[in-house]
Design an enzyme around this catalytic site. Sequence first.
Site, PDB file in Angstrom:
ATOM      1  N   HIS A  25       0.855  -1.188   0.000  1.00 22.05           N
ATOM      2  CA  HIS A  25       0.000   0.000   0.000  1.00 22.05           C
ATOM      3  C   HIS A  25       0.887   1.233   0.000  1.00 22.05           C
ATOM      4  O   HIS A  25       2.060   1.187   0.383  1.00 22.05           O
ATOM      5  CB  HIS A  25      -0.927   0.020   1.222  1.00 22.05           C
ATOM      6  CG  HIS A  25      -0.220   0.297   2.518  1.00 22.05           C
ATOM      7  ND1 HIS A  25      -0.004   1.576   2.998  1.00 22.05           N
ATOM      8  CD2 HIS A  25       0.329  -0.540   3.442  1.00 22.05           C
ATOM      9  CE1 HIS A  25       0.630   1.510   4.148  1.00 22.05           C
ATOM     10  NE2 HIS A  25       0.853   0.238   4.439  1.00 22.05           N
ATOM     11  N   CYS A  26       0.339   2.343  -0.469  1.00 25.30           N
ATOM     12  CA  CYS A  26       1.041   3.622  -0.389  1.00 25.30           C
ATOM     13  C   CYS A  26       0.257   4.518   0.554  1.00 25.30           C
ATOM     14  O   CYS A  26      -0.428   4.035   1.443  1.00 25.30           O
ATOM     15  CB  CYS A  26       1.208   4.248  -1.772  1.00 25.30           C
ATOM     16  SG  CYS A  26      -0.344   4.590  -2.627  1.00 25.30           S
TER      17      CYS A  26
END
Length: 457
Positions: A25-26
């Site tokens: 995830h960012c």
Amino acid sequence: MDFKLAAKEILENVGGADNLANMTHCATRLRLTLKDPSKANDEAIKEIDGVVNIVNKAGQYQILIGTEVPKLYDEFEALVTDDDGSVQVNNDGESSGNIVSNIFSAISAIFAPLLPALAGSGILRGLLILAVQTGILSEASGTYSILNVASMSVFYFLPVLLAFTSARRFGASPYLSALIGAALLNPEFIALMGDTGNGATTSFLKIPVVLMNYNSTVVPIILSIWAFSYLYKFLDKKVPETLKLVIIPLISLAVMIPLTVIVIGPIGVYSGEAVAQVVNWLIERSSILTGILIGGGWSVLVSLGIHWAVNPIMINNVSTYGFDYIVPFTFACNFAVIGTTIGVYFKARNNKLRSFAVTGLVTVALSAIIEPTLFGLLVKNKKLFLAQIIGGAVGGAYLGLTKVVTNAFVFGSVTTFPAFVTDNASNFIQAMIGLGISLAVSAILAYMFTEREEMLS
């Protein structure tokens, strides 16, 4: 938002754990690499509570959630983790994807966990500089020294932090990887350079070694841990279970630290500096054009989810030189988004659209997250998207013309203004003018392009 339920529904609608080649995830997105993207049910996923949009680009299936995506990711990871703690996802499956998608996936996975630390340290650094400039603190005081250490440690020890996150991405031991990074910062190793600095030489088993200063560097440790991951996986398969506790760490450290110092490290330093110098050379040659391209085009990169390819350059500039020219251009983009929401609010008469515009304005101004407004409004309305792009380009041109920099890698919002505080007092003033231009131009154009009876589609 029920993160556990949302994670379960997302997993079911992307084809289950068996269809996952990789996951990460960012700052705002759950990023999945699917073995068979056709198994994903886009419409069903969009209906899940908390999902803003889906972007399937660069080999990644990106599910936009917002700033609470880490909480969702924790629940998602728990669903694909066995009782013994091992993750069911087959990372090796991602190798079948194209090299571009693999690079984007790796970059986002490595840097995303560190963004809060980098941003927080950068803001603290800006406030500290401001305190000195206004006479609140003296650089000779103990208070300044302690706060300076607090603000700069993340950059000095960046190789250790990146070693840990790189190991999680590449499948090596995070703790052995952190030791490899720490060895490069060991005072005894640094002392070998004496007063010569980068380029000093020593030897290892009669092999010449070119010594480099690795504090604040980015590329060397990532390359080192990528190489280490192959050694670690090989040893994990070949070494008997009863000997793993001793043999794997022994061989890993004895091989990887010299290999990094002799080969990988210098290559990483020179290649990282070369990339940064090329980008900075382009900015110096035509800072206005660069500002136009990045200020106007950043939202397009964000919409495609490939802006992560540029982020490491900015982080490397800040950690190496103490400043960066590119971050201000991303501010121009964000403030153009704010301007667009202002134009829509004052022109439109539809209460739902006006409410959405206000929500977008507040979200970007306080958290720098543009995706909800980008996908909920701009992507759906090409005229408004054009207004935002033009506003970002014009503001970016001014920021490039005046050579505005930031002292940290941060996302563009009102709360991150301290990043513009530098030893050059005019830098902050020029930054505010440039961002004001972005906001004003996009607001005017959005007002012109918006129909009074415009609806939120």
